[in-house]
Structure formats: structure tokens, C-alpha cells
Write an enzyme that holds these catalytic residues in place. Structure first.
Site, PDB file in Angstrom:
ATOM      1  N   HIS A  23       0.820  -1.219   0.000  1.00 18.82           N
ATOM      2  CA  HIS A  23       0.000   0.000   0.000  1.00 18.82           C
ATOM      3  C   HIS A  23       0.854   1.271   0.000  1.00 18.82           C
ATOM      4  O   HIS A  23       0.303   2.362  -0.126  1.00 18.82           O
ATOM      5  CB  HIS A  23      -1.032  -0.008   1.141  1.00 18.82           C
ATOM      6  CG  HIS A  23      -0.524   0.390   2.482  1.00 18.82           C
ATOM      7  ND1 HIS A  23      -0.158  -0.515   3.451  1.00 18.82           N
ATOM      8  CD2 HIS A  23      -0.332   1.602   3.037  1.00 18.82           C
ATOM      9  CE1 HIS A  23       0.219   0.132   4.538  1.00 18.82           C
ATOM     10  NE2 HIS A  23       0.139   1.418   4.315  1.00 18.82           N
ATOM     11  N   ASP A  68       0.085  -7.506   1.670  1.00 21.12           N
ATOM     12  CA  ASP A  68       0.592  -6.131   1.746  1.00 21.12           C
ATOM     13  C   ASP A  68       2.126  -6.119   1.809  1.00 21.12           C
ATOM     14  O   ASP A  68       2.702  -5.762   2.837  1.00 21.12           O
ATOM     15  CB  ASP A  68      -0.036  -5.411   2.951  1.00 21.12           C
ATOM     16  CG  ASP A  68       0.108  -3.903   2.851  1.00 21.12           C
ATOM     17  OD1 ASP A  68       0.580  -3.416   1.811  1.00 21.12           O
ATOM     18  OD2 ASP A  68      -0.245  -3.217   3.842  1.00 21.12           O
ATOM     19  N   GLN A 153       0.581   5.914  11.534  1.00 20.60           N
ATOM     20  CA  GLN A 153       0.705   6.399  10.154  1.00 20.60           C
ATOM     21  C   GLN A 153       2.151   6.835   9.864  1.00 20.60           C
ATOM     22  O   GLN A 153       2.746   7.592  10.646  1.00 20.60           O
ATOM     23  CB  GLN A 153      -0.264   7.564   9.905  1.00 20.60           C
ATOM     24  CG  GLN A 153      -1.607   7.126   9.315  1.00 20.60           C
ATOM     25  CD  GLN A 153      -2.312   6.071  10.138  1.00 20.60           C
ATOM     26  OE1 GLN A 153      -2.385   6.182  11.344  1.00 20.60           O
ATOM     27  NE2 GLN A 153      -2.820   5.039   9.488  1.00 20.60           N
ATOM     28  N   GLY A 154       2.668   6.354   8.756  1.00 17.45           N
ATOM     29  CA  GLY A 154       4.047   6.666   8.380  1.00 17.45           C
ATOM     30  C   GLY A 154       5.028   5.558   8.753  1.00 17.45           C
ATOM     31  O   GLY A 154       6.170   5.568   8.315  1.00 17.45           O
ATOM     32  N   ASP A 155       4.579   4.636   9.583  1.00 17.46           N
ATOM     33  CA  ASP A 155       5.418   3.477   9.912  1.00 17.46           C
ATOM     34  C   ASP A 155       5.211   2.338   8.925  1.00 17.46           C
ATOM     35  O   ASP A 155       6.004   1.379   8.887  1.00 17.46           O
ATOM     36  CB  ASP A 155       5.104   2.960  11.320  1.00 17.46           C
ATOM     37  CG  ASP A 155       5.535   3.928  12.401  1.00 17.46           C
ATOM     38  OD1 ASP A 155       6.611   4.551  12.247  1.00 17.46           O
ATOM     39  OD2 ASP A 155       4.804   4.066  13.401  1.00 17.46           O
ATOM     40  N   SER A 156       4.158   2.422   8.141  1.00 16.40           N
ATOM     41  CA  SER A 156       3.828   1.365   7.187  1.00 16.40           C
ATOM     42  C   SER A 156       5.031   0.958   6.355  1.00 16.40           C
ATOM     43  O   SER A 156       5.828   1.802   5.946  1.00 16.40           O
ATOM     44  CB  SER A 156       2.746   1.827   6.220  1.00 16.40           C
ATOM     45  OG  SER A 156       1.500   1.630   6.798  1.00 16.40           O
TER      46      SER A 156
END
Ligand code: ARG
Length: 207
Positions: A23, A68, A153-156
Site C-alpha cells: 500500500h 501487503d 501512520q508513516g510506519d507502514s
């Protein structure tokens, strides 16, 4: 540990291939638009190693639900240690380390300095109670019942890892999603690396 310019994390599968989340990337193909920053805790450090992408390989069959994972080929190798991936379910338990430059709280700002935390494994049975849409064989959950510690959010795309029986670091998850961040009864959901290890290795061999 790698920071990607679209605002995700990643890990070095090889010195020239970053493992991240599907993603976080667009479709597979040539792609020179991503910059990987590595070798530093401080993203503004003058000693940061910055390398451009040449290709993206998104998980075959990825449709926004499960699967993912993605690979990014770099223009040059980065001379830093790589992180091996779990090839069996043997390490899908215990306490994991997670790390990233993502938000330090739900709705918070991206971070300049790398943060890390430790989160316990959550069983599929328990995680399904929180997330009936969990794809249990493709996803692995981690977090405390009381919340308070999580990726965000942003660690993905970044790794969830632990030590193996020989004391070496091994990646068991890829930061994927969650309901908010660090909420009680809503653990973080990670791509189950062991499920995709063969697919990841054969995909890497084509890059
Ligand atoms: N999807 C998020 C990202 O793109 C990661 C969210 C992880 N959330 C969580 N509660 N663990 O950065």
C-alpha cells in the site's frame, strides 16, 4: 531500517532491495521516483545515505486486502546489514520490536528521529475479535490489550522483528494497518512475512 520518500518505512532484504508494504507503492514496473534514506536515526543527518529507486514490484494479486508487501530495487547497493525474513511460522510469537519515523500518536506528526517500541504477539483468535475482516493466514497482529504502544501512520512498510534461536534479528511482519493507533483492544496488523517468504524471495530474484 529505511525511510522511503513517500512517507513509509522499509527494510533491506538485500543491499539493493527494500522490502516494504504494497500500500506504500504504485503498480509494478520501472520507477525512479522513490528515494530511500538509510544508515541514520536522524533523517536530516548529513551522513544519511540516499539512494533512488529503479523498479517497484508490488505483490502479485494485491487488491488492497492482505498481500501487503512490495519490493523496491535501488539504483546502487547500500553497504549496511540486511535483515533476514522469517521463512517458517516458528517466530510468529513472543515479543516483537517495531520501528519507524511515523507518527508518535494517532493524528500526530511524522518524526525526524527513528523511534522503536516493543509489542507482544496477539493470536489470530484474539485479533479476529477486534477485526472480523482480518485475513488470518496473511496477517499477524501485535499490541497490548490496554493499548498505548503501537506503530502508526508513516510506519507502514517498516519491519516488525525479533531475535531467532541463534540470536540473529529476523523480520516477522511488515507494518500494514490498524484501527487508529495504540487504542485499547485494537492491535496493530502486520503482513505475515513467513506466509510470503517464498514469494518474496522469488520476486526478489527477478529484480
Ligand atoms: N497504514 C499505516 C501507514 O500507512 C500504518 C498504520 C499502522 N497502524 C497501527 N495501528 N498499527 O503508515
Amino acid at each position: 531500517m529505511v525511510r522511503l520518500s513517500m512517507g513509509c518505512g522499509g527494510s533491506l532484504l538485500t543491499q539493493q532491495i527494500v522490502l516494504t508494504a504494497a500500500h506504500c507503492v504504485g503498480s509494478s514496473g520501472n520507477n525512479t521516483s522513490i528515494t530511500a534514506t538509510a544508515g541514520v536515526v536522524d533523517l536530516r543527518s548529513s551522513s544519511a545515505i540516499k539512494v533512488r529507486s529503479t523498479k517497484v514490484l508490488r505483490a502479485p494479486g494485491y487488491n488492497g486486502d492482505g498481500k501487503d508487501w512490495a519490493l523496491i530495487k535501488l539504483a546502487q547497493p547500500i553497504n549496511l546489514p540486511t535483515l533476514k525474513i522469517a521463512e517458517t511460522t516458528a517466530y510468529n510469537n513472543g515479543t516483537f520490536t517495531v520501528a519507524g519515523w511515523g507518527a508518535a500518536r494517532e493524528g500526530g506528526a511524522q518524526q525526524r528521529y527513528l523511534l522503536k517500541a516493543q509489542v507482544p504477539f496477539v493470536s489470530d483468535a484474539s485479533c479476529l475479535q477486534s477485526y472480523p475482516n482480518l485475513i488470518a493466514n496473511e496477517e499477524i497482529c501485535a499490541g497490548f490489550a490496554q493499548g498505548g504502544v503501537d506503530t502508526c501512520q508513516g510506519d507502514s512498510g517498516g519491519p516488525m522483528f525479533r531475535r531467532d534461536n541463534a540470536g540473529a534479528w529476523i523480520q516477522v511482519g511488515i507494518v500494514s494497518w490498524g484501527q487508529g493507533c495504540a487504542r485499547p483492544d485494537y492491535p496493530g496488523v502486520y503482513t505475515e512475512v513467513s506466509t510470503f517468504a517464498s514469494a518474496i524471495k522469488s520476486a526478489a530474484a527477478t529484480l
